[in-house]
Design a protein around this motif. Structure first.
Motif, mmCIF file in Angstrom:
data_model
loop_
_atom_site.group_PDB
_atom_site.id
_atom_site.type_symbol
_atom_site.label_atom_id
_atom_site.label_comp_id
_atom_site.label_asym_id
_atom_site.label_seq_id
_atom_site.Cartn_x
_atom_site.Cartn_y
_atom_site.Cartn_z
ATOM 1 N N GLU A 1 0.862 -1.297 0.039
ATOM 2 C CA GLU A 1 -0.045 -0.134 -0.083
ATOM 3 C C GLU A 1 0.881 1.349 -0.016
ATOM 4 O OE1 GLU A 1 -2.665 -0.170 3.246
ATOM 5 O OE2 GLU A 1 -3.707 -2.098 2.532
ATOM 6 N N THR A 2 2.113 1.098 -0.485
ATOM 7 C CA THR A 2 3.135 2.298 -0.690
ATOM 8 C C THR A 2 2.804 2.876 -1.907
ATOM 9 O OG1 THR A 2 4.472 1.010 0.867
ATOM 10 C CG2 THR A 2 5.465 2.801 -0.256
ATOM 11 N N GLU A 3 2.808 4.216 -1.624
ATOM 12 C CA GLU A 3 2.465 4.959 -2.970
ATOM 13 C C GLU A 3 3.584 5.230 -3.617
ATOM 14 O OE1 GLU A 3 -0.908 7.831 -3.132
ATOM 15 O OE2 GLU A 3 -0.817 7.870 -0.963
ATOM 16 N N VAL A 4 3.639 5.208 -5.072
ATOM 17 C CA VAL A 4 4.783 5.579 -5.705
ATOM 18 C C VAL A 4 4.393 6.893 -6.399
ATOM 19 C CG1 VAL A 4 5.979 4.814 -8.010
ATOM 20 C CG2 VAL A 4 4.935 3.247 -6.342
ATOM 21 N N THR A 5 5.546 7.895 -6.094
ATOM 22 C CA THR A 5 5.607 9.195 -6.335
ATOM 23 C C THR A 5 5.558 9.437 -7.973
ATOM 24 O OG1 THR A 5 7.676 9.610 -5.845
ATOM 25 C CG2 THR A 5 5.735 10.077 -4.089
ATOM 26 N N ASP A 6 6.751 8.761 -8.375
ATOM 27 C CA ASP A 6 6.902 9.006 -9.889
ATOM 28 C C ASP A 6 6.739 7.611 -10.779
ATOM 29 O OD1 ASP A 6 7.962 10.011 -12.039
ATOM 30 O OD2 ASP A 6 10.095 9.659 -11.619
ATOM 31 N N ALA A 7 5.435 7.489 -10.937
ATOM 32 C CA ALA A 7 4.885 6.277 -11.415
ATOM 33 C C ALA A 7 4.655 6.305 -13.059
ATOM 34 C CB ALA A 7 3.441 5.942 -10.700
ATOM 35 N N TRP A 8 4.907 5.181 -13.651
ATOM 36 C CA TRP A 8 4.559 5.257 -15.370
ATOM 37 C C TRP A 8 3.250 5.063 -15.479
ATOM 38 C CZ3 TRP A 8 2.704 0.668 -16.557
ATOM 39 C CH2 TRP A 8 3.017 -0.454 -15.920
ATOM 40 N N ILE A 9 2.381 5.106 -14.237
ATOM 41 C CA ILE A 9 0.764 4.888 -14.461
ATOM 42 C C ILE A 9 0.303 6.088 -14.298
ATOM 43 C CG2 ILE A 9 -1.177 3.334 -13.837
ATOM 44 C CD1 ILE A 9 0.799 1.137 -13.192
ATOM 45 N N ASP B 1 0.782 -1.704 -8.926
ATOM 46 C CA ASP B 1 -0.569 -2.068 -8.554
ATOM 47 C C ASP B 1 -1.393 -0.672 -8.414
ATOM 48 O OD1 ASP B 1 0.198 -4.557 -8.454
ATOM 49 O OD2 ASP B 1 -0.084 -4.847 -6.245
ATOM 50 N N VAL B 2 -2.554 -0.684 -8.785
ATOM 51 C CA VAL B 2 -3.424 0.289 -8.692
ATOM 52 C C VAL B 2 -4.726 0.007 -7.841
ATOM 53 C CG1 VAL B 2 -4.844 2.094 -9.775
ATOM 54 C CG2 VAL B 2 -2.803 1.370 -10.946
ATOM 55 N N ILE B 3 -4.698 0.613 -6.711
ATOM 56 C CA ILE B 3 -5.846 0.224 -5.720
ATOM 57 C C ILE B 3 -6.918 1.419 -5.670
ATOM 58 C CG2 ILE B 3 -4.508 -1.268 -4.326
ATOM 59 C CD1 ILE B 3 -4.062 0.841 -2.171
ATOM 60 N N LEU B 4 -8.227 0.976 -5.239
ATOM 61 C CA LEU B 4 -9.155 1.602 -5.166
ATOM 62 C C LEU B 4 -9.717 1.684 -3.689
ATOM 63 C CD1 LEU B 4 -10.880 3.466 -7.106
ATOM 64 C CD2 LEU B 4 -12.820 1.691 -6.641
ATOM 65 N N VAL B 5 -9.439 2.906 -2.876
ATOM 66 C CA VAL B 5 -9.654 2.663 -1.262
ATOM 67 C C VAL B 5 -10.906 3.649 -1.047
ATOM 68 C CG1 VAL B 5 -7.166 2.633 -0.878
ATOM 69 C CG2 VAL B 5 -8.223 4.955 -1.033
ATOM 70 N N GLY B 6 -11.363 3.297 0.071
ATOM 71 C CA GLY B 6 -12.689 4.165 0.693
ATOM 72 C C GLY B 6 -12.538 4.525 1.967
#
Length: 343
Positions: A288-296, A322-327
């Motif tokens: 769940e660690t966000e990537v700041t300089d993503a290619w997505i 990975d791409v996650i949808l959070v609520g």
């Protein structure tokens, strides 16, 4: 005869002694003040109009023969030259303010004293005249109009603070479309510096609510309209579909791009059915660690979830994120495992 001569001076001395005691006992007596109060307690707060104010007389309930009046000054406060206070008698005090030609209410506080009893105080408040050219402003940014979004939880929400040189501002709510308004006015009027408060119902719709507006007016100033929305509640569950909304997908779901397949023109889109608002995070694989300089690039809105690669893969090896949808409470609701080929 000798005895008489001695007796007369003796009687005279006794008489002088008693006369002297009588003078000492009564010569310095002063009436003791036992009471000092306003005959009408409402006169503790006197109010006056701005122009041509009529003088008011404060009536005192006291047994004092004289009273004194002094202004009570706060630190840094100047003497109220505009207000003339005159002692007419021990039981009457006249208060006469001059015309108030300023643009603000003015006040002064006074203390009445007599003897050793507790002093009494009164305040003078004088209104100001309505300005010829009223001004009106709020503390929201409004280059292209004024907009405000309230939280989904609802309750009493401060929308803005209103500033005006007029006596009062007033607010009028237009609930917009829909059978049941999602908000009502808590404060329909106020003075300069007061808050405009709107009461919102909890949003249980699963989507943002909008359409309501509040118009604030003051004197002859140009009215200001604020468009009011309310956030959707954060989602606790979602159902993800393919682009045609034909098939339900299972998390985690794989999304693949060719090495030269990139830009929004090559996006992959998915349908989202959620019971509230969601947000998207691009994270390292399996975390769940966000990537700041993503290619997505990925975003969600209006029931659609979009994912695409932003550049060609020139590394010579496949790359994954990975791409996650959070609520609600930042809880993961769905995960897409994205791969871009390297050859």
């Amino acid at each position: 005869m000798k005895k008489v001569k001695f007796l007369i001076p003796a009687f005279a001395l006794v008489a002088l002694t008693f006369a002297g005691c009588s003078d000492d006992d009564g010569g310095d007596d002063q009436p003791v003040v036992t009471k000092l109060a306003l005959a009408d307690p409402a006169q503790a707060a006197l109010t006056f109009v701005a122009t041509s104010p009529e003088a008011q007389v404060i009536a005192l309930d006291t047994d004092a023969s004289t009273v004194t009046v002094e202004q009570v000054l706060a630190e840094g406060e100047s003497k109220a030259e505009w207000c003339v206070v005159t002692i007419q008698s021990a039981s009457q005090i006249k208060v006469a303010p001059a015309n108030n030609l300023t643009t603000a209410v003015r006040t002064a506080k006074y203390r009445i004293s007599a003897g050793t009893v507790t002093p009494v105080e009164f305040t003078v408040t004088q209104d100001f005249p309505e300005p010829v050219d009223a001004t009106l402003s709020i503390d929201l940014e409004g280059e292209y109009g004024y907009f405000f979004t309230a939280p989904a939880a609802g309750g009493d929400v401060t929308v803005t603070t209103v500033t005006t040189n007029a006596h009062l501002w007033t607010a009028e709510l237009d609930p917009g479309y829909g059978d049941e308004p999602y908000c009502t006015l808590k404060t329909a009027s106020g003075g300069s510096g007061d808050a405009l408060v709107v009461t919102f119902l909890p949003n249980t719709q699963g989507m943002m609510q909008s359409g309501a507006s509040v118009t604030v007016s003051a004197g002859n100033a140009e009215p200001i309209t604020i468009y009011i929305s309310q956030d959707a509640p954060l989602a606790t569950s979602v159902t993800i579909y393919d682009a045609d909304w034909a098939n339900v997908l299972t998390s985690p779901y794989g999304v693949n791009f060719a090495k030269d397949e990139f830009s929004s023109a090559k996006k992959q889109e998915f349908g989202v059915e959620a019971n509230g608002e969601c947000s998207v995070k691009v994270v390292a694989v399996g975390t769940e660690t966000e990537v700041t300089d993503a290619w997505i690039e990925s975003y969600y809105g209006r029931g659609a979830w979009v994912i695409y690669a932003v550049s060609e893969n020139k590394t010579g090896a496949e790359r994954k994120l990975d791409v996650i949808l959070v609520g609600e409470n930042d809880k993961e609701l769905f995960r897409m495992k994205v791969t871009q080929a390297g050859v």
